[in-house]
Enzyme design. Sequence first.
Site, PDB file in Angstrom:
ATOM      1  N   HIS A 286       0.824  -1.209   0.000  1.00  0.00           N
ATOM      2  CA  HIS A 286       0.000   0.000   0.000  1.00  0.00           C
ATOM      3  C   HIS A 286       0.850   1.248   0.000  1.00  0.00           C
ATOM      4  CE1 HIS A 286      -2.480  -2.983   2.323  1.00  0.00           C
ATOM      5  NE2 HIS A 286      -3.105  -2.803   1.187  1.00  0.00           N
TER       6      HIS A 286
ATOM      7  N   CYS B 214      -0.353  -1.677 -20.700  1.00  0.00           N
ATOM      8  CA  CYS B 214      -0.479  -0.880 -19.476  1.00  0.00           C
ATOM      9  C   CYS B 214       0.382  -1.409 -18.330  1.00  0.00           C
ATOM     10  CB  CYS B 214      -1.936  -0.772 -19.042  1.00  0.00           C
ATOM     11  SG  CYS B 214      -2.666  -2.352 -18.613  1.00  0.00           S
TER      12      CYS B 214
HETATM   13  C1  PEP Z   1      -0.270  -5.817 -15.187  1.00  0.00           C
HETATM   14  O1  PEP Z   1      -0.398  -6.926 -14.680  1.00  0.00           O
HETATM   15  O2  PEP Z   1       0.589  -5.568 -16.059  1.00  0.00           O
HETATM   16  C2  PEP Z   1      -1.132  -4.713 -14.767  1.00  0.00           C
HETATM   17  C3  PEP Z   1      -1.089  -3.565 -15.411  1.00  0.00           C
HETATM   18  O3  PEP Z   1      -1.931  -4.885 -13.698  1.00  0.00           O
HETATM   19  P1  PEP Z   1      -1.401  -4.920 -12.199  1.00  0.00           P
HETATM   20  O4  PEP Z   1       0.012  -4.426 -12.209  1.00  0.00           O
HETATM   21  O5  PEP Z   1      -2.308  -4.044 -11.424  1.00  0.00           O
HETATM   22  O6  PEP Z   1      -1.521  -6.351 -11.855  1.00  0.00           O
END
Ligand code: PEP
Length: 753
Positions: free
Chosen positions: A367, A680
């Site tokens: 967090h 992303c």
């Molecule tokens: C990922 O897995 O690349 C992603 C963008 O989601 P998180 O990092 O929140 O798992």
Amino acid sequence: MADRGLALRGPRSLLRQIREAMAGGGPAQARLDMVVRIIAASMVAEVCSIYLRRASGDMELFATEGLKPEAVHVTRLRPGEGLVGEIVRLGRPLNLSDAPQHPRFAYRPETGEDPYHAFLGVPLLRGGRTVGVLVVQNRTSRHYEEDEVEDLQTISMVLAEMVAGGELMGQEELKDIELAPHRPERLKGARFADGLAFGTAVLHDAPVAPERLLSENPAAEEARLHAAVEVLRAQIDEMLEGHHLSGIPYEVLETYKMFAHDRGWNRALDEAVRSGLTAEAAVERVRGEQRARFAQARDGYIRERLHDLEDLADRLLRILMGETPGGRALPENAILVARNLGPADLLEYDRTRLKGLLLEEGSTASHASIVARALGIPCVGRLEGLRDRISEGDPVIVDAETGEALLRPRADVVEAFKARAALRAQRRAEFAKLRDTPALTRDGARITLLMNAGLAVDLDNLEETGAEGIGLFRTEFQFMVSEELPRLKAQTELYAKVLEAAGGRPVTFRTLDLGGDKVLPYMQAEREDNPALGWRAVRMGLDRPALLRMQLRALISAAGGRELRIMFPLVATVDEFRAARAMVEQEVAWAQRRGRPAPDPLRVGAMIEAPSLVWHLDALLPLTDFVSVGTNDLMQYMFAADRGNPRVSDRYDPLSPPALRALAAIQAACAETGTSVSVCGEVAGRPLEAFALVAIGFERLSMPPAGAGPVKRMILSLDREAASRGVHTLLRSPASSIRNEIETLARKLNVAL
Ligand code: PEP
Ligand code: MG
């Protein structure tokens, strides 16, 4: 009980005498001599000596009554040497009826201590460190009584404060005495949130300095202490029942409860209060003793328990002092130091003054690091031994570029650091100038740069970075920083606020990605052997739809007829996506039946995170409005390497043929079906990685705010055609990593990295 002197009169009258003797002033040495004389007389001891710790770690005899005066400042015991060294090692008193018989006894002829048999030494503890040792000795062989030991501990606590406060000696003499670590140190950790900061250490769980150490009325203090312990126990029970949601794991709360009722702990507190300390000072003293004792422990489990005990002591102190955690006044340029931070802890501090964060533990996904990144506060974590090495007020550098903490840095190091920070600020200013420049490659390809976000505090970054929208809004962050499950209203409010702040720019809301390692304190979770492969994300949403339905309802209501983009995490099969999409449609219909507007347009997409989907895109893509590649998870599953485990997370390189070929295949499938696709994961925000992504055809990148400037600069300098040819050739390489080759290519093409 024949020669019991001190306990009869109590340490308070003795301490008053010491204070009075001090008030006369005079040279420091004379005052220390007076102190040992008073203690010896009071304890009916033939010898009383004070040893203080030099920066080298040696314990030096600073004053004595009874031993030969020539030994003062001459007798020095190396770390671990003699009985004094043993007391430092143990961090607790040593009470011996015949000291010379003890295996660690080290005879020093200059002291003339031969005739003394009875020996009682107690550590001078300050902040859990042994800064000196106070010893009394008698000729006759005998064990000191328990209350004599207690009394000497009380005196030693007060002495430690007096030494540190400069009351017993001048600043000159104090200079070489190690009251706290004071040499420069460099600790290596892990980068949790990028950036650089220099400032003053503020301990999150600083020992609340007891203003009054000595009580006037021990009975009243004992009553205060008991009342506070009762409150503490009630708080823990309440937390356990779940009425007051604490963010502390259940097992830890159970340990708290066990300790709060522990007879040994309670007895130690009672005894400290009865010896004349205030309740606060008693808690501090017992805590200091525990710390010093456990400091030696190598065993991780025992060290964990010490942390629990410390947390408990903090709670008790706060109850006694009527304080609430956090919200403390900060100095300018504060660097917060903590073992770990719970949900929302960081948000309680004044953001204008908080410049950096150092954590002894934590992880990138914790967090605290999430919030630190959102606030743009540089953070370095996993700094082993941090809290033992740093004191409140120490100057400290947070170097989250290299993942280091520099404690008490030398002036030249600070200067060099400031130059680096200035350079960084200059680069940021240059990036800011690019804010409104469209991200066009030199050969005219338009790249869309989006931002990842998850908290309301992230939204300011949208303006600052000039991002064209939010490509990934991690909705679970709101759940992770809340103390209780956010209700429909709270969710709707946040989503509406995000859409408002985006001002028409598209926002892709990812539905709750909980479970696995993202466990909420207020949700019952079963332990799983493989949380990353377990019951998480959309799997949870489909099996227990109540929570997901509520979230979809909140999203639809927040959109209020505007565009709504919803994305599902960790979809592993086409059926899962179908079911998830059907739920969205049901909720839209539900809203419409109540006369509420349907989102327009509504776009529903999937994250490509499970490798299985890479081989079923032909079935998936026709069902989706868009997809986004979550490389963080996709890589962890492709390479079978837990992204949160530093031992394995760096074993593979996303800039490798297998990783880039998979990404290129996704891109090609999307191009063929005309499906909008973005990346992303974290890689999208790193210039070299983003170079490779654009080269293999991606045109939408969503990244942490700090990546926007550097990535845009890279794009503006890029000839995509040439890059594409070069990278596609490299994809045929048999090497496990083509990072160097890609970098060489980028440099050859004059790409700004
Ligand atoms: C990922 O897995 O690349 C992603 C963008 O989601 P998180 O990092 O929140 O798992
Ligand atoms: Mg993911």
